[in-house]
Design a protein around this motif. Structure first.
Motif, PDB file in Angstrom:
ATOM      1  N   ASP A 136     -51.520  55.988   0.904  1.00  0.00           N
ATOM      2  CA  ASP A 136     -50.123  55.612   1.134  1.00  0.00           C
ATOM      3  C   ASP A 136     -49.942  54.165   0.693  1.00  0.00           C
ATOM      4  OD1 ASP A 136     -47.441  55.394   2.433  1.00  0.00           O
ATOM      5  OD2 ASP A 136     -48.537  54.127   3.838  1.00  0.00           O
ATOM      6  N   ALA A 178     -53.509  54.632   4.656  1.00  0.00           N
ATOM      7  CA  ALA A 178     -52.469  53.590   4.537  1.00  0.00           C
ATOM      8  C   ALA A 178     -53.117  52.306   4.028  1.00  0.00           C
ATOM      9  CB  ALA A 178     -51.783  53.361   5.884  1.00  0.00           C
ATOM     10  N   TYR A 195     -56.708  45.793   9.512  1.00  0.00           N
ATOM     11  CA  TYR A 195     -55.697  44.734   9.606  1.00  0.00           C
ATOM     12  C   TYR A 195     -56.228  43.338   9.926  1.00  0.00           C
ATOM     13  CZ  TYR A 195     -52.286  48.506   9.635  1.00  0.00           C
ATOM     14  OH  TYR A 195     -51.555  49.604   9.308  1.00  0.00           O
ATOM     15  N   GLU A 228     -51.037  59.600   7.861  1.00  0.00           N
ATOM     16  CA  GLU A 228     -51.299  58.372   7.103  1.00  0.00           C
ATOM     17  C   GLU A 228     -51.965  57.312   7.974  1.00  0.00           C
ATOM     18  OE1 GLU A 228     -47.256  58.411   4.331  1.00  0.00           O
ATOM     19  OE2 GLU A 228     -47.272  57.285   6.190  1.00  0.00           O
ATOM     20  N   PRO A 229     -53.179  57.572   8.450  1.00  0.00           N
ATOM     21  CA  PRO A 229     -53.822  56.545   9.286  1.00  0.00           C
ATOM     22  C   PRO A 229     -54.265  55.362   8.426  1.00  0.00           C
ATOM     23  CG  PRO A 229     -55.035  58.655   9.318  1.00  0.00           C
ATOM     24  CD  PRO A 229     -54.076  58.701   8.183  1.00  0.00           C
ATOM     25  N   GLY A 230     -54.080  54.174   8.952  1.00  0.00           N
ATOM     26  CA  GLY A 230     -54.620  52.988   8.298  1.00  0.00           C
ATOM     27  C   GLY A 230     -55.771  52.480   9.146  1.00  0.00           C
ATOM     28  N   ARG A 231     -55.400  51.879  10.273  1.00  0.00           N
ATOM     29  CA  ARG A 231     -56.379  51.302  11.183  1.00  0.00           C
ATOM     30  C   ARG A 231     -57.457  52.303  11.589  1.00  0.00           C
ATOM     31  NH1 ARG A 231     -55.697  46.933  15.253  1.00  0.00           N
ATOM     32  NH2 ARG A 231     -53.513  46.721  14.691  1.00  0.00           N
ATOM     33  N   SER A 260     -44.282  54.637   0.326  1.00  0.00           N
ATOM     34  CA  SER A 260     -43.374  54.385   1.445  1.00  0.00           C
ATOM     35  C   SER A 260     -42.892  52.946   1.363  1.00  0.00           C
ATOM     36  CB  SER A 260     -44.077  54.676   2.776  1.00  0.00           C
ATOM     37  OG  SER A 260     -45.207  53.865   2.914  1.00  0.00           O
ATOM     38  N   GLY A 300     -46.978  60.100   9.532  1.00  0.00           N
ATOM     39  CA  GLY A 300     -47.246  58.670   9.453  1.00  0.00           C
ATOM     40  C   GLY A 300     -48.570  58.297  10.083  1.00  0.00           C
ATOM     41  N   GLY A 301     -48.697  57.023  10.471  1.00  0.00           N
ATOM     42  CA  GLY A 301     -49.953  56.546  11.059  1.00  0.00           C
ATOM     43  C   GLY A 301     -49.767  56.266  12.538  1.00  0.00           C
ATOM     44  N   GLY A 302     -50.537  55.283  13.020  1.00  0.00           N
ATOM     45  CA  GLY A 302     -50.426  54.936  14.430  1.00  0.00           C
ATOM     46  C   GLY A 302     -51.369  55.738  15.303  1.00  0.00           C
ATOM     47  N   PHE A 303     -52.568  56.013  14.778  1.00  0.00           N
ATOM     48  CA  PHE A 303     -53.612  56.627  15.595  1.00  0.00           C
ATOM     49  C   PHE A 303     -54.429  55.473  16.184  1.00  0.00           C
ATOM     50  CE2 PHE A 303     -52.290  59.583  12.411  1.00  0.00           C
ATOM     51  CZ  PHE A 303     -52.165  60.777  13.110  1.00  0.00           C
ATOM     52  N   ARG A 315     -37.475  60.023   4.769  1.00  0.00           N
ATOM     53  CA  ARG A 315     -38.033  59.362   5.949  1.00  0.00           C
ATOM     54  C   ARG A 315     -37.004  59.370   7.068  1.00  0.00           C
ATOM     55  NH1 ARG A 315     -41.683  54.011   6.718  1.00  0.00           N
ATOM     56  NH2 ARG A 315     -41.313  53.716   8.937  1.00  0.00           N
ATOM     57  N   HIS A 330     -42.694  57.477  10.743  1.00  0.00           N
ATOM     58  CA  HIS A 330     -43.818  56.626  11.164  1.00  0.00           C
ATOM     59  C   HIS A 330     -43.329  55.843  12.378  1.00  0.00           C
ATOM     60  CE1 HIS A 330     -47.174  53.818  11.110  1.00  0.00           C
ATOM     61  NE2 HIS A 330     -46.334  52.819  11.036  1.00  0.00           N
ATOM     62  N   LYS A 349     -52.313  49.356   3.198  1.00  0.00           N
ATOM     63  CA  LYS A 349     -52.047  47.984   3.654  1.00  0.00           C
ATOM     64  C   LYS A 349     -53.026  47.488   4.717  1.00  0.00           C
ATOM     65  CE  LYS A 349     -48.607  48.673   7.393  1.00  0.00           C
ATOM     66  NZ  LYS A 349     -48.304  50.115   7.402  1.00  0.00           N
TER      67      LYS A 349
HETATM   68  C1  LIG Z   1     -48.423  50.922   8.333  1.00  0.00           C
HETATM   69  C2  LIG Z   1     -48.104  52.334   8.048  1.00  0.00           C
HETATM   70  C3  LIG Z   1     -49.062  53.319   8.285  1.00  0.00           C
HETATM   71  C4  LIG Z   1     -50.411  53.045   8.912  1.00  0.00           C
HETATM   72  O1  LIG Z   1     -50.308  52.710  10.268  1.00  0.00           O
HETATM   73  P1  LIG Z   1     -51.637  52.571  11.162  1.00  0.00           P
HETATM   74  O2  LIG Z   1     -51.128  52.076  12.471  1.00  0.00           O
HETATM   75  O3  LIG Z   1     -52.528  51.608  10.490  1.00  0.00           O
HETATM   76  O4  LIG Z   1     -52.245  53.912  11.268  1.00  0.00           O
HETATM   77  C5  LIG Z   1     -48.764  54.615   7.905  1.00  0.00           C
HETATM   78  N1  LIG Z   1     -47.571  54.934   7.357  1.00  0.00           N
HETATM   79  C6  LIG Z   1     -46.607  54.006   7.147  1.00  0.00           C
HETATM   80  C7  LIG Z   1     -45.311  54.426   6.542  1.00  0.00           C
HETATM   81  C8  LIG Z   1     -46.841  52.682   7.484  1.00  0.00           C
HETATM   82  O5  LIG Z   1     -45.894  51.764   7.274  1.00  0.00           O
END
Ligand SMILES: *Cc1c(COP(=O)(O)O)cnc(C)c1O
Length: 448
Positions: A89, A68, A413, A307-310, A112, A232-235, A158, A198, A70
């Motif tokens: 992503d 991800a 972030y 889709e992990p970001g953090r 997304s 999605g993300g949120g790991f 979605r 997500h 962002k």
């Molecule tokens: C922000 C976002 C993520 C990444 O989330 P993390 O908490 O950083 O893992 C993944 N997918 C979507 C659609 C998002 O908006």
């Protein structure tokens, strides 16, 4: 009575090496390139990618990882994605351009975000990206654009589960049904490949339940290609020791912070299960009697995307600030006020009305005797509220102008989400580090 506290951040081996063996280079880099300075380490990113891939392999699930974008703007992480052949992503034209320019194939890019512009959708269509449809209106526009561009759009719907009914994102169950009908009618231009979601928060069981429901929707769709579920993300990321975190929370109070600030909530800094462990948990969650999500996914030939970001950026960066001055109010207030060159925009947790809690590390510019020192950390701007750390942190040495303060684990972030040229300050540089024992190689982050 002074309400100081400490909450040591977990330190990756590369940070230890950097501080033990290359502290001189670190200081020179800040001398030359300015404060703050963000240091990023793609080697750690690679290892985090591998951990997630390993989790899929262990569970024998077909799974792909998209970063991800962002969560960090550095080019080096996109280049790392291209090198380890994972996707990205994106949610804007700029992010999509950067991903393509960094060498990531369009088919490995997910798009997304809410109410995507025609420009973003058109670019996504031309490059055969996987588009996550946010609304019926958007689906209609995609169909028309695909028709005029003579493309077949690769789509995920979605899904907005009823547990997140307040969310701004995605299609509710009724809209999802309508979208499915529309995709079947316009199969010539719309290639529905599955569903995505997500969720806010870090609950693994909840993610497994939604994923399981979306596997059912794939089967019910009667579309051959509809076999992908994107979680999605949120790991979660573990920044501090979980036991210390619980102890910290138990004793939290407004007096711990400058101006008795106090906070209503924090990121779960001491997560018990983090990163790929959280994916292990999701895959192992029972979704019907005797059946884990992994087993269900395998049984129905479904492919998963995450889709992990953090979590991909865990330990992949630190932020270094030069101390500009110290107002020592220890005698009257019990703590000192430190001002660093930089601002709270370089440490973005204020977006969430909260604070980045792991203790900053002090790197004294000159040797001095050990003695306890309590301080909060402010930015060099004219705003009362520009505090990097409201908390009165307990340090082992007195802080002086010229010292360095290092915020750990900031790549996800923290470092650049909110940066701005406020006060005409230039945007900080990012330095890409590579540690090859015993050598340290560095370069400025760039597209090339
Ligand atoms: C922000 C976002 C993520 C990444 O989330 P993390 O908490 O950083 O893992 C993944 N997918 C979507 C659609 C998002 O908006």
């Amino acid at each position: 009575m002074t309400y100081s506290s400490s909450l040591p951040g977990l330190r990756h081996l590369w940070v230890e090496r950097l501080l033990e063996r290359h502290a001189g280079t670190l200081t020179e880099l800040v001398d030359g390139l300015g404060s703050p300075l963000h240091l990023v380490c793609p080697q750690v990113f690679h290892a985090n990618v591998e951990a997630f891939q390993h989790s899929f392999t262990q569970a024998q699930v077909r799974g792909s990882v998209l970063f991800a974008k962002k969560a960090n703007k550095a080019n080096c992480f996109i280049q790392a994605c291209a090198q380890c052949a994972i996707g990205v992503d994106v949610a804007s034209v700029g992010e999509l351009q950067k991903a393509l320019a960094g060498g990531v194939a369009g088919t490995d890019i997910g798009v997304s975000g809410p109410r995507k512009s025609d420009q973003l959708l058109g670019l996504g269509l031309s490059h055969q990206c996987l588009l996550a449809v946010d609304s019926l209106e958007e689906l209609l526009r995609i169909q028309q654009l695909a028709l005029s561009l003579r493309q077949r759009a690769r789509l995920l719907l979605r899904y907005c589960p009823s547990s997140q009914a307040h969310s701004r994102f995605g299609l509710n169950p009724r809209e999802c049904d309508q979208a499915l009908v529309f995709c079947r009618q316009h199969a010539a231009n719309l290639d529905l490949q599955g569903f995505s979601f997500h969720l806010g928060g870090y609950d693994t069981a909840q993610r497994a339940q939604v994923a399981s429901h979306l596997v059912d929707l794939c089967r019910a769709s009667e579309l051959d290609n509809c076999r992908t579920v994107n979680l999605g993300g949120g790991f979660a990321v573990r920044y501090v020791d979980p036991a210390q975190w619980q102890a910290f929370l138990a004793e939290d109070c407004a007096e711990r912070y400058h101006n008795d600030k106090g906070f209503a909530g924090f990121y779960p800094y001491g997560a018990l299960r983090a990163g790929a462990e959280a994916l292990d948990d999701i895959l192992a969650t029972p979704v019907s009697p005797g059946l884990s999500l992994a087993q269900k996914v395998i049984e129905h030939g479904v492919r998963l995307i995450i889709e992990p970001g953090r979590a991909l950026l865990d330990q992949a960066g630190i932020s270094v600030f030069r101390v500009q001055g110290v107002k020592d109010r220890t005698a009257s207030d019990g703590y000192a006020q430190v001002t660093v060159q930089g601002s709270s925009f370089n440490l973005s947790e204020q977006w969430f009305n909260s604070e980045f809690l792991p203790d900053p590390l002090l790197l004294p510019a000159s040797p001095r005797p050990r003695s306890p020192f309590v301080a909060c950390i402010g930015g060099a701007t004219c705003l009362e509220s520009d505090m990097l750390t409201w908390r009165k942190v307990a340090f082992d040495y007195p802080i002086q102008a010229g010292d360095l303060l290092i915020y750990l684990n900031t790549a996800g972030y923290q470092m650049d989400s909110n940066e701005s040229p406020f006060h005409e300050a230039p945007l900080p540089h990012k330095v890409v580090l590579e540690l090859r024992n015993p050598h340290l190689r560095w370069k400025l982050d760039s597209l090339a």
